[in-house]
Design an enzyme around this catalytic site. Structure first.
Site, short mmCIF file in Angstrom:
data_model
loop_
_atom_site.label_atom_id
_atom_site.label_comp_id
_atom_site.label_asym_id
_atom_site.label_seq_id
_atom_site.Cartn_x
_atom_site.Cartn_y
_atom_site.Cartn_z
CG ASP A 58 -1.93 1.06 1.27
OD1 ASP A 58 -2.78 1.09 0.37
OD2 ASP A 58 -1.87 1.89 2.20
CD GLU A 114 -2.22 2.57 -3.54
OE1 GLU A 114 -3.31 3.06 -3.84
OE2 GLU A 114 -1.87 2.32 -2.36
#
Length: 551
Positions: free
Chosen positions: A214, A282
């Site tokens: 993330d 990401e």
């Protein structure tokens, strides 16, 4: 390498340490996939039950969004214990069942690690905030106020407002790039890095095959806490934060994207090598996401893949823009490896976001599966689902609650998966679902599409099968991505095969010439357009041509 439930070695579609190159990865949002307990919230046992559906698509791996212990202020992206399962999702034993079931079906399992920040309920933060001299006092980003009591600098939170929150116990501010309940860890502290690598080791030993990282570019903040410069209005981009968020008004030079991150990513990669595991990061950046992706994935010693937001942006990507993306990528680092996604749990589903017809949605699916790179598919995408338009009283997402009604948040793309149109709640749960089921989704449920050869579900199966049948699409080269009018085209090639791929991303038919050679149509049920034998092809609106160079 983990073994299947029977003890035998799993048989994966792609073997070896480079299995991730060109892999198709299916994202599962656990709260909304399948509820096995009847409490209206999806869980790990439900995921295990539905893994055969995922395997039937022909994908290579699953990515499971966070299921760790959490107060759920951001629905699992605020972690209170990195090495345990939140009771609402089950137990570690349930996760072991997911691993064994997936491996038995030939699927690898990737899990979502949220390392840039934790929950404020994590024991690390509870200790850190007690004083300025305890053993974990420097595990988070703390800073003194300015002389007038205001925050240390001008950094903004993605959830709106200042990225700094005052703490009366330490009489200091702590950094939170997201919610105030998601304090940022201090990666400049070697002990923090080691603790997070221990988390990675824990899950690798448990049998996972990789990680989705993330906001991988948020790990480090500028050690000097310098102010971000303003961003001129003409350069603002709402692909990362909604346009109503002043986060878009800054150029985030210092609050993320710091060079120290490269060495940490090398350490993270080294831990995965013995397990043949892979990571996809990401990259949350509206200005230079492609360049950061190139930096993080080039050289073979950092993360294997990153996904930028070029295909997740609010505005439909055109043929010309697609070509421009690959020109930028080629200039930044030719060996960089993207992982393309049209939808995920953080953005409106692309059918809604781009207002796509069914024909257009099918064409973008095939285009994505023919591009150089790996691919992430989001649950329900294979059914052609659109966002559900929820009433304010149904909104659970803190982002939506903050900016309603100009921005309604992310709940519309997170509503539960629909399995059977005739079952209560679409077969998702026997209890009241945590988010409402979209009535318009029920006719598109898995059981309703399963036996229809023309359904979106079976279109996805055929498109994925095309990629698996022609390895050149997964790991081959390309001759550059080009555009003429609404048509984007390229040739994928390796030592065994060359495939010409052209896609009409517009509402007007057009003729185009093929490269020199004898080209034979492949996958006619997907493409629809066939070379006419004279070196050209007519592409109707939203039609594609896929052709193999004959010997």
């Amino acid at each position: 390498m983990s073994t299947s439930e029977s003890g035998s070695r799993p048989v994966f579609r792609r073997e070896g340490p480079d299995w991730w190159r060109g892999a198709v990865i299916y994202q599962i949002y656990p709260r909304s996939y399948q509820d096995s307990a009847g409490d209206g919230v999806g869980d790990l046992a439900g995921i295990a039950r539905r893994l055969p559906h995922i395997a039937s698509l022909g994908v290579d791996a699953v990515w499971i969004s966070p299921f760790f212990t959490s107060p759920m202020r951001d629905f699992g992206y605020d972690v209170a214990d990195y090495c345990d399962v939140d009771p609402m999702f089950g137990t570690l034993a349930d996760f072991d069942t997911v691993i064994a079931t997936a491996h038995g079906l030939g699927l690898r399992v990737m899990i979502d690690l949220v390392l840039s920040h934790s929950s404020d309920q994590h024991p690390w933060f509870k200790e850190s905030r007690q004083s300025r001299d305890n053993p974990k006092s420097d595990w988070y980003v703390w800073a003194d106020a300015k002389p007038d009591g205001t925050p240390p600098n001008n950094w903004m939170s993605l959830f709106g407002g200042s990225a700094w929150e005052w703490d009366g116990r330490r009489m200091q501010y702590f950094l939170h790039n997201f919610l105030t309940t998601q304090p940022d860890l201090n990666f400049h502290n070697p002990d923090v890095q080691e603790a997070l690598l221990d988390v990675e080791r824990f899950w690798l030993k448990r049998g996972v095959d990789g990680f989705r990282l993330d906001v991988v570019n948020f790990y480090f903040a500028d050690k000097y806490l310098r102010d971000n410069p303003a961003l001129p209005p003409e350069r603002r981009n709402d692909s990362i934060a909604p346009g109503v968020n002043p986060y878009n008004w800054q150029e985030h030079l210092y609050s993320k994207n710091q060079p120290e991150n490269l060495e940490f990513l090398k350490r993270f990669r080294a831990e995965m090598v013995p397990y043949e595991a892979a990571a996809v990061g990401e990259v949350g950046d509206a200005q230079k996401g492609l360049e950061i992706m190139a930096e993080y994935t080039s050289g073979g010693d950092k993360v294997q893949m990153c996904y930028p937001f070029e295909l997740l942006q609010p505005h439909r990507i055109t043929a010309q823009q697609t070509a421009a993306v690959f020109r930028r990528l080629g200039h930044a680092a030719p060996d960089a490896w993207p992982c393309w996604a049209l939808s995920n749990h953080d953005v409106e589903r692309h059918v809604t976001r781009w207002n796509l017809s069914q024909a257009a949605a099918r064409t973008y699916t095939v285009l994505t599966l023919c591009l150089r790179g790996s691919v992430c598919l989001y649950q329900g995408e294979e059914l052609g689902l659109a966002d559900v338009d929820l009433a304010f009283e149904d909104i659970r997402d803190p982002y939506g609650l903050q900016f309603w009604p100009e921005y309604k948040g992310r709940d519309g793309c997170r509503t539960p998966m629909v399995w059977d149109p005739d079952a209560p709640n679409g077969g998702f749960s026997e209890g009241k679902p945590w988010l409402p089921i979209g009535a318009e989704h029920l006719p598109k449920a898995v059981a309703a599409q399963e036996e229809d050869p023309a359904s979106m579900l079976n279109h996805y199966r055929r498109a994925i099968a095309l990629r698996q049948r022609h390895p050149v699409l997964a790991d081959g080269h390309h001759d550059g991505v080009h555009a003429v009018g609404d048509i984007v085209y390229f040739t994928r090639f390796d030592s065994d095969e060359a495939l010409f791929c052209a896609f009409n991303l517009g509402e007007t038919g057009s003729d185009m010439s093929l490269p020199q050679g004898n080209w034979v149509s492949v996958a006619q049920s997907i493409s629809g357009a066939e070379p006419d034998g004279t070196g050209s092809v007519h592409l109707a609106p939203w039609q594609c041509c896929l052709a193999r160079r004959a010997a």
